[in-house]
Enzyme design. Sequence first.
Site, short mmCIF file in Angstrom:
data_model
loop_
_atom_site.label_atom_id
_atom_site.label_comp_id
_atom_site.label_asym_id
_atom_site.label_seq_id
_atom_site.Cartn_x
_atom_site.Cartn_y
_atom_site.Cartn_z
N PRO A 2 77.76 45.03 70.34
CA PRO A 2 78.73 44.40 71.26
C PRO A 2 78.10 44.09 72.61
O PRO A 2 77.36 44.90 73.16
CB PRO A 2 79.83 45.46 71.38
CG PRO A 2 79.72 46.26 70.13
CD PRO A 2 78.26 46.29 69.80
N GLU A 3 78.40 42.91 73.10
CA GLU A 3 77.90 42.48 74.41
C GLU A 3 79.06 42.47 75.40
O GLU A 3 80.16 42.94 75.09
CB GLU A 3 77.23 41.11 74.28
CG GLU A 3 76.08 41.09 73.30
CD GLU A 3 75.39 39.74 73.20
OE1 GLU A 3 75.43 38.97 74.17
OE2 GLU A 3 74.81 39.45 72.13
N HIS A 95 84.75 58.10 59.69
CA HIS A 95 83.94 57.69 60.84
C HIS A 95 84.73 57.62 62.14
O HIS A 95 84.26 57.01 63.11
CB HIS A 95 83.27 56.35 60.55
CG HIS A 95 82.33 56.39 59.38
ND1 HIS A 95 81.22 57.20 59.35
CD2 HIS A 95 82.37 55.74 58.18
CE1 HIS A 95 80.59 57.05 58.20
NE2 HIS A 95 81.26 56.17 57.47
N ARG A 114 77.81 53.72 62.05
CA ARG A 114 76.36 53.92 62.15
C ARG A 114 75.99 54.99 63.16
O ARG A 114 74.83 55.42 63.21
CB ARG A 114 75.67 52.61 62.52
CG ARG A 114 75.83 51.52 61.47
CD ARG A 114 74.96 50.33 61.82
NE ARG A 114 75.14 49.23 60.91
CZ ARG A 114 74.44 48.09 60.95
NH1 ARG A 114 73.53 47.93 61.89
NH2 ARG A 114 74.67 47.13 60.09
N ARG A 157 57.94 36.17 87.59
CA ARG A 157 57.94 36.70 86.21
C ARG A 157 57.27 35.72 85.26
O ARG A 157 57.62 34.55 85.21
CB ARG A 157 59.37 36.96 85.74
CG ARG A 157 60.00 38.22 86.32
CD ARG A 157 61.33 38.48 85.64
NE ARG A 157 61.90 39.74 86.10
CZ ARG A 157 62.18 40.78 85.31
NH1 ARG A 157 61.93 40.68 84.01
NH2 ARG A 157 62.71 41.88 85.79
#
Length: 278
Positions: A2-3, A95, A114, A157
């Site tokens: 998830p972002e 879970h 997970r 960079r």
Amino acid sequence: MPELPEVETVCRGIAPILEGATLIKVTPRRAGLRVPFPPDLSLTLTGKRVKTVWRRAKYALIEMETGSILILHLGMSGRVRIDGPGTSWPELQKHDHFVMETDSSARLVLNDARRFGMVLLTSRDSMDSHPALASLGPEPLGNGFDALTLAAALKGRKSSLKAALLDQSVVAGLGNIYVCEALYLARLSPTRPAGSLDPDETERLVRSVRHVLVKAIEAGGSSLRDHAQVTGELGYFQHSFCVYGREGEPCLQEACKSTIKRIVQAGRSSFYCSHCQH
């Protein structure tokens, strides 16, 4: 994983249920996930009233009126579910690893098949130095993220623009999906050296990042495998992807005859149009 939009969606879903409620029972149902649960987790939170819920980067933060802050990270497969109030709660599943019950007969459940998620504790006074939060850059939807700030972070960079935007110290909360989408909207190649952007390109990138994130939040995030809103409803921003996951498909720019390409950068897939993005 998830972002920002997925975590923001979760925070907006749990805030109306938790804010102002008192936690009457807090139950870790195993020793931990990616890291052990804090040993004082139940003692710190039980009997405390929730002050506010918000997001920092990819973390959901639940602050008590006492100043204690619960940090939730959903890892790769974590989901937060709200049961009730006003309904009978379903049986807890294999879970369902962390549970909080409120005085309004609601229940928050963290499910993580997970077990890559994290449940952490900090406080308002020490959150800025917490290892999970200390090195985070500005929020991309906040006032601290603008073209000047981004230009300073990218200056000099030599890494790729894609890698720089995934660096959480440059800008917080972005992940692979939304970097690909923002770079397409900004017409910038993911392979560009990060320090090579001119002021106009930097400004365009900031606007594109904001636009993509706002649209994704409005759509409830992207449900590719595990993400769901706290109601169980799936996000649907994946139906609006311009490049992500579209290898070999036509570019959506009307005048472009190219197809979307996929390359691998630092082990992650990057999707882009080599004709439109420079």
